[in-house]
Design a protein around this motif. Sequence first.
Motif, PDB file in Angstrom:
ATOM      1  N   CYS B 248      22.021  47.123  76.402  1.00  0.00           N
ATOM      2  CA  CYS B 248      22.587  45.866  76.900  1.00  0.00           C
ATOM      3  C   CYS B 248      23.925  46.064  77.612  1.00  0.00           C
ATOM      4  N   VAL B 249      24.720  46.999  77.155  1.00  0.00           N
ATOM      5  CA  VAL B 249      26.076  47.160  77.683  1.00  0.00           C
ATOM      6  C   VAL B 249      26.165  48.330  78.654  1.00  0.00           C
ATOM      7  N   ASP B 250      25.538  49.445  78.302  1.00  0.00           N
ATOM      8  CA  ASP B 250      25.612  50.645  79.141  1.00  0.00           C
ATOM      9  C   ASP B 250      24.478  50.678  80.151  1.00  0.00           C
ATOM     10  N   GLY B 251      23.378  49.966  79.874  1.00  0.00           N
ATOM     11  CA  GLY B 251      22.206  49.931  80.738  1.00  0.00           C
ATOM     12  C   GLY B 251      22.169  48.629  81.490  1.00  0.00           C
ATOM     13  N   PRO B 252      20.984  48.085  81.742  1.00  0.00           N
ATOM     14  CA  PRO B 252      19.706  48.557  81.204  1.00  0.00           C
ATOM     15  C   PRO B 252      19.136  49.777  81.932  1.00  0.00           C
ATOM     16  N   ALA B 253      19.735  50.189  83.068  1.00  0.00           N
ATOM     17  CA  ALA B 253      19.198  51.365  83.765  1.00  0.00           C
ATOM     18  C   ALA B 253      20.006  52.598  83.369  1.00  0.00           C
ATOM     19  N   PHE B 254      19.291  53.690  83.096  1.00  0.00           N
ATOM     20  CA  PHE B 254      19.936  54.949  82.718  1.00  0.00           C
ATOM     21  C   PHE B 254      19.435  56.048  83.641  1.00  0.00           C
ATOM     22  N   ASP B 255      20.327  56.986  83.883  1.00  0.00           N
ATOM     23  CA  ASP B 255      19.927  58.158  84.662  1.00  0.00           C
ATOM     24  C   ASP B 255      18.819  58.892  83.905  1.00  0.00           C
ATOM     25  N   LEU B 256      17.735  59.184  84.585  1.00  0.00           N
ATOM     26  CA  LEU B 256      16.605  59.843  83.924  1.00  0.00           C
ATOM     27  C   LEU B 256      17.022  61.173  83.304  1.00  0.00           C
ATOM     28  N   VAL B 257      17.986  61.845  83.930  1.00  0.00           N
ATOM     29  CA  VAL B 257      18.451  63.127  83.395  1.00  0.00           C
ATOM     30  C   VAL B 257      19.101  62.946  82.020  1.00  0.00           C
ATOM     31  N   LYS B 258      19.813  61.853  81.883  1.00  0.00           N
ATOM     32  CA  LYS B 258      20.587  61.650  80.650  1.00  0.00           C
ATOM     33  C   LYS B 258      19.776  60.962  79.562  1.00  0.00           C
ATOM     34  N   PHE B 259      18.661  60.467  79.937  1.00  0.00           N
ATOM     35  CA  PHE B 259      17.904  59.616  79.036  1.00  0.00           C
ATOM     36  C   PHE B 259      16.867  60.433  78.272  1.00  0.00           C
ATOM     37  N   GLU B 260      16.962  60.408  76.988  1.00  0.00           N
ATOM     38  CA  GLU B 260      15.956  61.106  76.190  1.00  0.00           C
ATOM     39  C   GLU B 260      14.877  60.100  75.840  1.00  0.00           C
ATOM     40  N   THR B 261      13.683  60.340  76.346  1.00  0.00           N
ATOM     41  CA  THR B 261      12.657  59.299  76.322  1.00  0.00           C
ATOM     42  C   THR B 261      12.214  58.926  74.918  1.00  0.00           C
ATOM     43  N   ARG B 262      12.480  59.770  73.943  1.00  0.00           N
ATOM     44  CA  ARG B 262      12.027  59.365  72.613  1.00  0.00           C
ATOM     45  C   ARG B 262      12.723  58.087  72.138  1.00  0.00           C
ATOM     46  N   SER B 263      13.882  57.802  72.720  1.00  0.00           N
ATOM     47  CA  SER B 263      14.592  56.611  72.307  1.00  0.00           C
ATOM     48  C   SER B 263      13.921  55.344  72.778  1.00  0.00           C
ATOM     49  N   ALA B 264      13.172  55.416  73.829  1.00  0.00           N
ATOM     50  CA  ALA B 264      12.651  54.189  74.437  1.00  0.00           C
ATOM     51  C   ALA B 264      11.334  53.756  73.816  1.00  0.00           C
ATOM     52  N   ARG B 265      10.892  54.419  72.813  1.00  0.00           N
ATOM     53  CA  ARG B 265       9.617  54.050  72.213  1.00  0.00           C
ATOM     54  C   ARG B 265       9.748  52.801  71.369  1.00  0.00           C
TER      55      ARG B 265
END
Lengths: 257, 265
Positions: B248-265
């Motif tokens: 909500c505060v840092d996103g909602p868009a994140f750099d794909l490089v920095k984003f560890e996809t396990r979090s988005a499940r």
Amino acid sequence: MIELASNWKRTLTIRNPILLAAGGYTTDAAHIGALVTLPTTWRARAGAPMPRVVEIPGGVLVRTGAANPGLPRVVREHRRAWEQSPAPIIVAFAAQGARDWATMAAQLESVTGVGGIELHFNPALDAADALRAVRAATELPILAKLDLDNAYEIAAACVAAGANALVLGRAPRGMKIVEGKAWYGRLYAPSVKPLALRVVGEIRDLGLGIPLIGCGGIHSAEDAREFLAAGASAVEIDSAEWIEPGIAERVATEVDA
Amino acid sequence: MKSYSCRVVENRNLWVDTQLVAFDAPDLSRALHPGQFALARAAPTFDPYLRRVLWLYASDGERVAFVFSACDPLAARTRVGDSLDLLAPLGNAINLDANARRVLLIGEGTRIVQLIALAHDAVAQAREVVLASSPVVGGGGHGVGVSPSPVADGGGYGVGVFPTHLLAPEIEYRTDDALSAELLVWADAIIASGSAELYRALASAIRAARYRLESGFARVIVDLPMPCGTGACYACAVETTRGAQLACVDGPAFDLVKFETRSAR
Ligand code: FES
């Protein structure tokens, strides 16, 4: 003025009985009695897997798994704001990090603006043991936030072990079947209020001699006044602030009037 | 972030299970930018309890339209003329790099609707835009936001073709392979909205097509239930290479490089 650590050498005096406990680490609310932070652990925690939030009619089950940035980062990032905070900061310690509580308490001892700590207990923790360890590590006032499930049984032991106030209580644990499986989370809803009120009333009748802080389902000044009438010296507002930002400040103003 | 009380001027199904709700609200319209969202509540009830995430769909400085799940109770309960209580703007606007002339927007299933405002904005900035529809590859389950739809169109595509008459003619809408090497090499910037599975597939497809995934090249939108929208509850914390960040505060868009996809499940 309300004293939340009347049985202790270091005071925790609040000017208003409304405490904001919706998470977060800072506030600019000028009328609330204190800010209770997000439950924090020593090391950063990524938290529970998704989903962390499951809605039910008239409420929500939440399981964050104590996701938080870890106390060292919290202090680093918020120290300045805490120094200037209009209300004392009460740093909440998550049950998931109980073995580090004494270290955390010692770290906060000299942080300006921090007026106390709030320990979050669950029935799996030996509350008296944990309290004694933290008591030995800090002179900061200690609030013990108890599960509504077993608050009555352990309240007296918590006072004997050094708690300066009891918070009644943590959001009750609930369950929902999600995609065929049991999913557990803590229940935030207006309907929690009667449960928490009952526990406040019952523990008040024990005459433990320390302040009680009501928490659960408070969404209006009327709700807050009910807790005060039931024997609480102050109340914490939590999820209402998520859906209505600023509600704690409004309730604080109304209760003051 | 401010609180707005706005009268609903339109509330209808946009496409598949996506609802569109619009307001004549110049202040709000001017405050919002593509990528941002609002949290809505039909005050003063507590049922549903949480505010709903409304994603910006269109905004012209006078009128503002949002999209959300048509399955949400708010869709059926809201009537034209009702007032909704909105907190906005929330989240960070998605700003495209000035040098990004060719923009690839990839939406999984109905999540493509979260990219429409950005697509029109990019066209207005004279960029070339491809809006690519990806089949639903993830499990969804993202709560009250706009989630991948399980609706089948018989063609194995998941949700069918987005109504192209709603798109500016300059936007090239593609329904073939959203992760094709041809598109990934063509693009100067990529924004995707979908599941963790899509983001994992996107990262490997970019590495295969371009040999490396550079920081700033691809950004992904995290759509989770957001109880507070202000960083208080930590329910929307996601793991990134920079530690826990809040959708909500840092996103909602994140750099794909920095984003560890396990979090988005
Ligand atoms: S929605 Fe509460 S912290 Fe993001």
